[in-house]
Design a protein around this motif. Sequence first.
Motif, PDB file in Angstrom:
ATOM      1  N   VAL A 169       0.785  -1.288   0.448  1.00 25.57           N
ATOM      2  CA  VAL A 169       0.216  -0.136  -0.278  1.00 25.57           C
ATOM      3  C   VAL A 169       1.070   0.860  -0.235  1.00 25.57           C
ATOM      4  N   SER A 170       0.626   1.938  -0.717  1.00 30.48           N
ATOM      5  CA  SER A 170       1.328   3.495  -1.137  1.00 30.48           C
ATOM      6  C   SER A 170       2.224   4.016   0.156  1.00 30.48           C
ATOM      7  N   ASP A 171       0.744   4.605   1.067  1.00 30.18           N
ATOM      8  CA  ASP A 171       1.143   5.308   1.807  1.00 30.18           C
ATOM      9  C   ASP A 171       0.249   5.151   3.068  1.00 30.18           C
ATOM     10  N   SER A 172       0.339   6.113   4.261  1.00 23.47           N
ATOM     11  CA  SER A 172      -0.071   5.649   5.690  1.00 23.47           C
ATOM     12  C   SER A 172      -1.614   5.873   5.611  1.00 23.47           C
ATOM     13  N   SER A 173      -2.059   6.653   3.757  1.00 26.07           N
ATOM     14  CA  SER A 173      -4.042   7.273   3.828  1.00 26.07           C
ATOM     15  C   SER A 173      -4.237   5.684   3.259  1.00 26.07           C
ATOM     16  N   GLY A 174      -3.038   4.965   2.579  1.00 25.54           N
ATOM     17  CA  GLY A 174      -4.107   4.164   1.467  1.00 25.54           C
ATOM     18  C   GLY A 174      -5.039   4.773   0.372  1.00 25.54           C
ATOM     19  N   HIS A 191     -10.360   2.126   7.759  1.00 22.29           N
ATOM     20  CA  HIS A 191      -9.548   2.630   9.073  1.00 22.29           C
ATOM     21  C   HIS A 191      -7.667   3.024   8.574  1.00 22.29           C
ATOM     22  N   ARG A 192      -7.493   4.463   9.065  1.00 28.53           N
ATOM     23  CA  ARG A 192      -6.331   5.457   7.953  1.00 28.53           C
ATOM     24  C   ARG A 192      -5.625   5.141   9.001  1.00 28.53           C
ATOM     25  N   ASN A 193      -4.519   4.627   8.729  1.00 29.40           N
ATOM     26  CA  ASN A 193      -3.117   4.530   9.917  1.00 29.40           C
ATOM     27  C   ASN A 193      -3.083   5.761  10.395  1.00 29.40           C
ATOM     28  N   ASN A 194      -2.765   5.691  11.605  1.00 36.05           N
ATOM     29  CA  ASN A 194      -2.742   6.991  12.507  1.00 36.05           C
ATOM     30  C   ASN A 194      -1.999   6.931  13.688  1.00 36.05           C
ATOM     31  N   GLY A 195      -0.642   6.945  11.958  1.00 39.26           N
ATOM     32  CA  GLY A 195       1.033   6.663  13.005  1.00 39.26           C
ATOM     33  C   GLY A 195       1.020   5.977  14.505  1.00 39.26           C
ATOM     34  N   THR A 212     -13.886  -2.071   7.195  1.00 39.07           N
ATOM     35  CA  THR A 212     -14.025  -3.314   7.258  1.00 39.07           C
ATOM     36  C   THR A 212     -12.234  -3.624   7.230  1.00 39.07           C
ATOM     37  N   TYR A 213     -11.480  -2.740   6.284  1.00 40.23           N
ATOM     38  CA  TYR A 213      -9.627  -2.780   6.084  1.00 40.23           C
ATOM     39  C   TYR A 213      -8.920  -2.182   7.109  1.00 40.23           C
ATOM     40  N   LEU A 214      -7.821  -2.338   7.873  1.00 45.50           N
ATOM     41  CA  LEU A 214      -7.258  -1.689   8.452  1.00 45.50           C
ATOM     42  C   LEU A 214      -5.480  -1.532   7.478  1.00 45.50           C
ATOM     43  N   ILE A 215      -6.211   0.044   7.216  1.00 43.78           N
ATOM     44  CA  ILE A 215      -4.261   0.505   6.755  1.00 43.78           C
ATOM     45  C   ILE A 215      -2.903   0.583   8.140  1.00 43.78           C
ATOM     46  N   LYS A 216      -2.233  -0.488   7.445  1.00 43.05           N
ATOM     47  CA  LYS A 216      -1.293  -0.417   8.834  1.00 43.05           C
ATOM     48  C   LYS A 216       0.252  -0.247   8.174  1.00 43.05           C
TER      49      LYS A 216
END
Length: 304
Positions: A169-174, A191-195, A212-216
């Motif tokens: 995934v390209s970045d923390s915001s997906g 759910h976007r990566n929150n640091g 449903t999906y988590l960006i991590k």
Amino acid sequence: MNKNLYWSVFKNLEKELIELSNQIHIDDNQLNVYSVKISELLIRTVVEIESLSKELYQMIGGTKPNDKTLFFDTDCIQLIEERWKLSKKKVFISAVNFYLNDDKNRIQTPLRKANKMGSSSSDWQKAYQAVKHNRVKNLSKGNLKNLIQGLAALYLMNVYYKDTIFESVSDSSGTNFDSSMGSSIFSIKTHRNNGIHPELEYNKLDDFDECTYLIKATDKTREELQKTMAIFNDEYQKKISQNTVEEIGKLINEKQILINVDKNILIQKIRDKSLSQVNKEILINTKNFSDGLNYEAVLNKQQY
């Protein structure tokens, strides 16, 4: 996993609904439109939900035998709900030719109450039972609203059945993550990566259960960053203390500490000044740490 037979059936049902949308202008005022065709699609959709829910039940360790005593709602979806909280997961109607502006129609929680039976169950379940047992009397229950909700439920269950991990995934915001998951009508909430928290595996926001999906960050790069953060934090605290002591010593030498000045207030002011100086360094270093993170998208199974 065996070859996925469920997704192709979902896509066929979705295609037929899209074909209907070319004949019926689907907006907030048209959701009560009903027909024999819509009832037929609803029945086929829920038959798929019944089958898929039993498959998922077995996959996650359900112990009841797959026979007539196993109920898709109170047994299978109930266990799925206990594990994954699917009743809270949001599904968006994002097809360009579905003109839904009201959030209660555009944003669905299609598996809410799906683990119940009878009058306590979801609207699409009640509609399914009604048209299945007496289509002539209950034809109006076979409407677009119930069909869309039922198909959204089938979509969500298919996403969980596929259980795909999206690497790179390209970045923390997906930014490059496709939230439609291959659907032409629906999309899921991510759910976007929150640091990175120094001690937590994953930093959750308030809407975590809806996603449903988590960006991590990948576990490997997160753990490496947390180790670096811990080392840096120790050095950071030492430097704050050192700067504070040096500033106080300088004032004493210059005889600038007056007898009538509150010593605690003075020390705090000096510490704040030191904190500001060191913070400039931490901003630079934190960016360097974060540059080493790699991201992925994983299914939200309430693992955090």
